[in-house]
Design an enzyme around this catalytic site. Structure first.
Site, PDB file in Angstrom:
ATOM      1  N   GLY A   1       0.875  -1.173   0.191  1.00  0.00           N
ATOM      2  CA  GLY A   1      -0.079  -0.071   0.003  1.00  0.00           C
ATOM      3  C   GLY A   1       0.960   1.120  -0.077  1.00  0.00           C
ATOM      4  O   GLY A   1       2.035   1.198   0.474  1.00  0.00           O
TER       5      GLY A   1
ATOM      6  N   GLN B   1       3.157   9.915   0.946  1.00  0.00           N
ATOM      7  CA  GLN B   1       4.368   9.253   1.255  1.00  0.00           C
ATOM      8  C   GLN B   1       5.328   9.577  -0.080  1.00  0.00           C
ATOM      9  O   GLN B   1       6.514   9.385  -0.004  1.00  0.00           O
ATOM     10  CB  GLN B   1       4.223   7.713   1.224  1.00  0.00           C
ATOM     11  CG  GLN B   1       3.617   7.268   2.630  1.00  0.00           C
ATOM     12  CD  GLN B   1       3.481   6.022   2.424  1.00  0.00           C
ATOM     13  OE1 GLN B   1       2.257   5.191   2.123  1.00  0.00           O
ATOM     14  NE2 GLN B   1       4.417   5.037   3.104  1.00  0.00           N
TER      15      GLN B   1
ATOM     16  N   CYS C   1       6.071  -0.038   7.104  1.00  0.00           N
ATOM     17  CA  CYS C   1       5.695   1.030   6.368  1.00  0.00           C
ATOM     18  C   CYS C   1       6.892   1.162   5.519  1.00  0.00           C
ATOM     19  O   CYS C   1       7.873   1.456   6.044  1.00  0.00           O
ATOM     20  CB  CYS C   1       5.347   2.062   7.413  1.00  0.00           C
ATOM     21  SG  CYS C   1       4.964   3.771   6.408  1.00  0.00           S
ATOM     22  N   LEU C   2       6.526   1.499   4.120  1.00  0.00           N
ATOM     23  CA  LEU C   2       7.610   1.849   3.496  1.00  0.00           C
ATOM     24  C   LEU C   2       8.458   3.280   3.679  1.00  0.00           C
ATOM     25  O   LEU C   2       9.455   3.572   3.131  1.00  0.00           O
ATOM     26  CB  LEU C   2       7.011   2.333   1.682  1.00  0.00           C
ATOM     27  CG  LEU C   2       6.625   0.853   1.263  1.00  0.00           C
ATOM     28  CD1 LEU C   2       5.868   1.499  -0.390  1.00  0.00           C
ATOM     29  CD2 LEU C   2       7.663  -0.220   0.966  1.00  0.00           C
TER      30      LEU C   2
ATOM     31  N   HIS D   1      -4.051   1.294   7.723  1.00  0.00           N
ATOM     32  CA  HIS D   1      -2.911   1.824   7.716  1.00  0.00           C
ATOM     33  C   HIS D   1      -2.703   3.342   6.795  1.00  0.00           C
ATOM     34  O   HIS D   1      -2.308   4.100   6.968  1.00  0.00           O
ATOM     35  CB  HIS D   1      -1.713   0.863   7.292  1.00  0.00           C
ATOM     36  CG  HIS D   1      -0.438   1.205   7.227  1.00  0.00           C
ATOM     37  ND1 HIS D   1       0.484   0.878   8.180  1.00  0.00           N
ATOM     38  CD2 HIS D   1       0.201   2.134   6.385  1.00  0.00           C
ATOM     39  CE1 HIS D   1       1.799   1.493   7.900  1.00  0.00           C
ATOM     40  NE2 HIS D   1       1.516   2.263   6.689  1.00  0.00           N
ATOM     41  N   GLU D   2      -3.282   2.771   5.257  1.00  0.00           N
ATOM     42  CA  GLU D   2      -3.324   3.855   4.558  1.00  0.00           C
ATOM     43  C   GLU D   2      -4.021   4.901   4.922  1.00  0.00           C
ATOM     44  O   GLU D   2      -3.475   6.401   4.597  1.00  0.00           O
ATOM     45  CB  GLU D   2      -3.102   3.138   2.769  1.00  0.00           C
ATOM     46  CG  GLU D   2      -2.370   2.195   2.619  1.00  0.00           C
ATOM     47  CD  GLU D   2      -0.987   2.340   2.749  1.00  0.00           C
ATOM     48  OE1 GLU D   2      -0.549   3.756   2.792  1.00  0.00           O
ATOM     49  OE2 GLU D   2      -0.186   1.388   3.161  1.00  0.00           O
TER      50      GLU D   2
ATOM     51  N   HIS E   1      -2.491   7.710   7.100  1.00  0.00           N
ATOM     52  CA  HIS E   1      -1.454   8.275   6.428  1.00  0.00           C
ATOM     53  C   HIS E   1      -2.157   9.562   5.924  1.00  0.00           C
ATOM     54  O   HIS E   1      -1.592  10.707   5.892  1.00  0.00           O
ATOM     55  CB  HIS E   1      -0.838   7.746   5.515  1.00  0.00           C
ATOM     56  CG  HIS E   1       0.472   6.850   5.553  1.00  0.00           C
ATOM     57  ND1 HIS E   1       1.503   7.502   6.149  1.00  0.00           N
ATOM     58  CD2 HIS E   1       0.549   5.662   5.371  1.00  0.00           C
ATOM     59  CE1 HIS E   1       2.294   6.552   6.133  1.00  0.00           C
ATOM     60  NE2 HIS E   1       1.904   5.434   5.701  1.00  0.00           N
TER      61      HIS E   1
HETATM   62 ZN    ZN Z   1       2.684   3.489   5.916  1.00  0.00          ZN
END
Ligand code: ZN
Length: 161
Positions: free
Chosen positions: A46, A51, A89-90, A131-132, A135
């Site tokens: 995701g 991000q 998380c990226l 999660h997304e 953000h």
């Molecule tokens: Zn993330």
């Protein structure tokens, strides 16, 4: 299509509340394609627009590699159950931690043509949606981590400092 730079923790863009999308545009379509490219390149499941430095309410998710979802202005409208598991998380590469999330979520969103739709997810998809979406409000999963963050590359070695 292009790979965009993934912002990491410490970048203030990750702490901001994102603005809703009001209409579809070539720019948004390009953003979505770039977000998929960037997510797949980084082996993520995701990615949220902040991000890649864009403060707009856009999320892409693909938990299997064959199940791409675009969520514009997503809003979680129903949750059920509970799951506890590792989450990463990226924007915090190499780390993960235990997070409890709903096991089922229903989300309302708009597609790339700004048509409203609903998506239901269980398990990893439910986790990714939660999660997304967070953000987009400048929230990262670390606020939910139970215990310590650990290093992704170290398997079953919790004594390591
Ligand atoms: Zn993330």
């Amino acid at each position: 299509m292009a790979i965009r730079k993934i912002r990491t923790v410490g970048d203030r863009v990750l702490t901001k509340v994102c603005r809703p999308i009001t209409e579809s545009s070539p720019k948004i379509k390009e953003l979505v394609l770039d977000m998929f490219d960037t997510m797949y390149e980084a082996c993520g499941v995701g990615l949220a627009a902040p991000q890649v430095g864009i403060l707009k309410r856009v999320v892409v998710i693909d938990t299997t590699g064959e199940d791409p979802h675009i969520l514009i202005n997503p809003e979680i409208v129903e949750t059920r159950g509970e799951q506890t598991g590792d989450e990463g998380c990226l924007s915090l590469p190499g780390k993960s931690g235990q997070v409890t999330r709903p096991d089922y979520v229903k989300v309302k969103a708009f597609d790339i043509n700004m048509k409203p739709f609903e998506l239901e997810g269980e398990g990893l998809l439910a986790r990714a949606i939660c999660h997304e979406c967070e953000h987009l409000d400048g929230i990262m999963y670390m606020v939910h981590v139970e215990g310590e963050l650990h290093d992704n590359t170290v398997v079953e070695e919790e004594e390591e400092e």
